[in-house]
Enzyme design. Sequence first.
Site, PDB file in Angstrom:
ATOM      1  N   GLY A  36       1.163 -12.801  11.502  1.00  0.00           N
ATOM      2  CA  GLY A  36       2.608 -12.045  11.444  1.00  0.00           C
ATOM      3  C   GLY A  36       3.167  -9.962  10.825  1.00  0.00           C
ATOM      4  O   GLY A  36       1.863 -10.136  11.227  1.00  0.00           O
ATOM      5  N   SER A  37       4.035 -10.280  10.890  1.00  0.00           N
ATOM      6  CA  SER A  37       4.629  -9.341  10.529  1.00  0.00           C
ATOM      7  C   SER A  37       5.234  -9.184   8.898  1.00  0.00           C
ATOM      8  O   SER A  37       5.758  -9.373   8.783  1.00  0.00           O
ATOM      9  CB  SER A  37       5.409  -8.214  11.505  1.00  0.00           C
ATOM     10  OG  SER A  37       5.282  -8.468  12.712  1.00  0.00           O
ATOM     11  N   GLY A  41       3.845  -3.268   8.364  1.00  0.00           N
ATOM     12  CA  GLY A  41       2.779  -3.238   9.042  1.00  0.00           C
ATOM     13  C   GLY A  41       2.809  -4.609   9.649  1.00  0.00           C
ATOM     14  O   GLY A  41       3.428  -5.936   9.714  1.00  0.00           O
ATOM     15  N   ASP A 158       7.898  -6.148  -5.831  1.00  0.00           N
ATOM     16  CA  ASP A 158       8.341  -7.610  -5.015  1.00  0.00           C
ATOM     17  C   ASP A 158       7.795  -8.550  -4.695  1.00  0.00           C
ATOM     18  O   ASP A 158       7.014  -9.421  -4.124  1.00  0.00           O
ATOM     19  CB  ASP A 158       7.827  -6.839  -2.954  1.00  0.00           C
ATOM     20  CG  ASP A 158       8.972  -7.398  -2.442  1.00  0.00           C
ATOM     21  OD1 ASP A 158       9.889  -8.232  -1.850  1.00  0.00           O
ATOM     22  OD2 ASP A 158       8.571  -6.666  -0.817  1.00  0.00           O
TER      23      ASP A 158
END
Length: 505
Positions: A36-37, A41, A158
């Site tokens: 995945g992204s 990145g 995050d």
Amino acid sequence: MLKFREAPKCESGSIAISTSPRTLIARRYVLQQKLGSGSFGTVYLVSDKKARQGEELKVLKEISIEGLNPNETVQANLEAQLLSKLDHPAIVKFYASFVEQDSFCIITEYCEGGDLDYKIQEYKEAGKTFTENQIIEWFIQLLLGVDYMHERRILHRDLKSKNIFLKNNLLKIGDFGVSRLLMGSCDLATTLTGTPHYMSPEALKHQGYDTKSDIWSLACILYEMCCMNHAFTGSTFLAIVLNIVGGATPTLPENHPRELNGIMQSMLNKSPSLRPSAIEILKIPYIDDKLQHLMHKYSEMTLEDKNLDCQKEAAHIINAMQKKIHLQTLRALSEVQKMTPRERMRLRKLQAADEEAGKLKKIVEEKYEENNKRMQELRSRNFQQQSIDVFHDLDEPASENLPENQPIPSLDLSELESSLEDTTLDLGYHEIPEDPLVAEVYYADAFDSCSEDSEEQEGETGSLGPEVEAQDEGSQPTSRTNHQDSDIEALAGCLESVLGCTSLD
């Protein structure tokens, strides 16, 4: 009006990693597939050719340096430095970082269970919910990981369900792309990043935030695990922000414990100073009681794992021994097949003779043991009779007590010699028989008993040596090393340290 910066999107196929499926990266990592992204990145699953057995699969995070400005390049480097300093079972392990062409690459631990957000959506679509014990266990694991970071003055900034990964049903905190190391105890980060659903009011107001913002995000994750939905929702981005800043504090449904609801609401306090820290939450009696149960559970799991490892090692040893015996049998058969018929016949005769000799030897040993037992019984009987006669003779002079203060008379040698002659005559003293056979029979019992008794005494004294040596060897303490190889053992160690701190407090 607040302006939110979007994370730059990395172009696919930026380096050879994205185009060739079997590319060898840094001469040891083989690309398997794209996972995945992320915000910084693209993530790939790779196989490490130099890793130990069972640890080949790892995650490679590719960050394009061309698409990032200098500040974002520094952030990518900071992520690698932070991960290299963190070593905790509730945090994704960091292995290496390097630059490959125009991309910055980070190698981290692979978590086969995916992220927590995918797990929540999977349960939600199936109409299922997590059990209370599962929620508490995961919540405690996250608390241990967050407390480990905050002790080292590291902010994640995050924390969300997409950045929490599952491995063997254990939660691990990952993606430190926007985390920052606080250089001072009163330093407040002011960069506005992160997902709005999990952001604290002070972060949305751009007032700066510290470790208590991670506590707010952790409370949002706890609510999501319990209710399968976000704690703060809204139809638009602005509605979500207004709900977080000025809305009411959400509560858990009645089917969840009141203690857990109270902990979550304290973590969602609008004032950061009134929110508890991770270690303070771990010391709450309700959580402390759950820690005791988890400690017992993890201890049993580690014991079971060790037993399984011992069984596997024993199975490997047994297989190796069987292979060795089989090879020896094959070699013997090959040697026999090379022989002539006459040599084979001679070999069979030798084997038959060896078997017959073994049987005879066994019979002789049995007979020898029976004779020894009979001899010992006869000696014991004779010794008992002699000891009774001797003690009876000794009792008579012992009964005659000399009066006190009476001088002991001097011994007269002539009288002693005459008394000895009288006693020998009374005992029936005779000269040694001239016939050797008669003399041998006459003195056989006395000589045998003396020699055998002395041998028995020597055997008894000699047999003390190995026992003493065995005792000396047993008294030496055996050194044991405890290797915390698995995440379960490491978590048990973390729980033990937290419980130790609680008892001291």
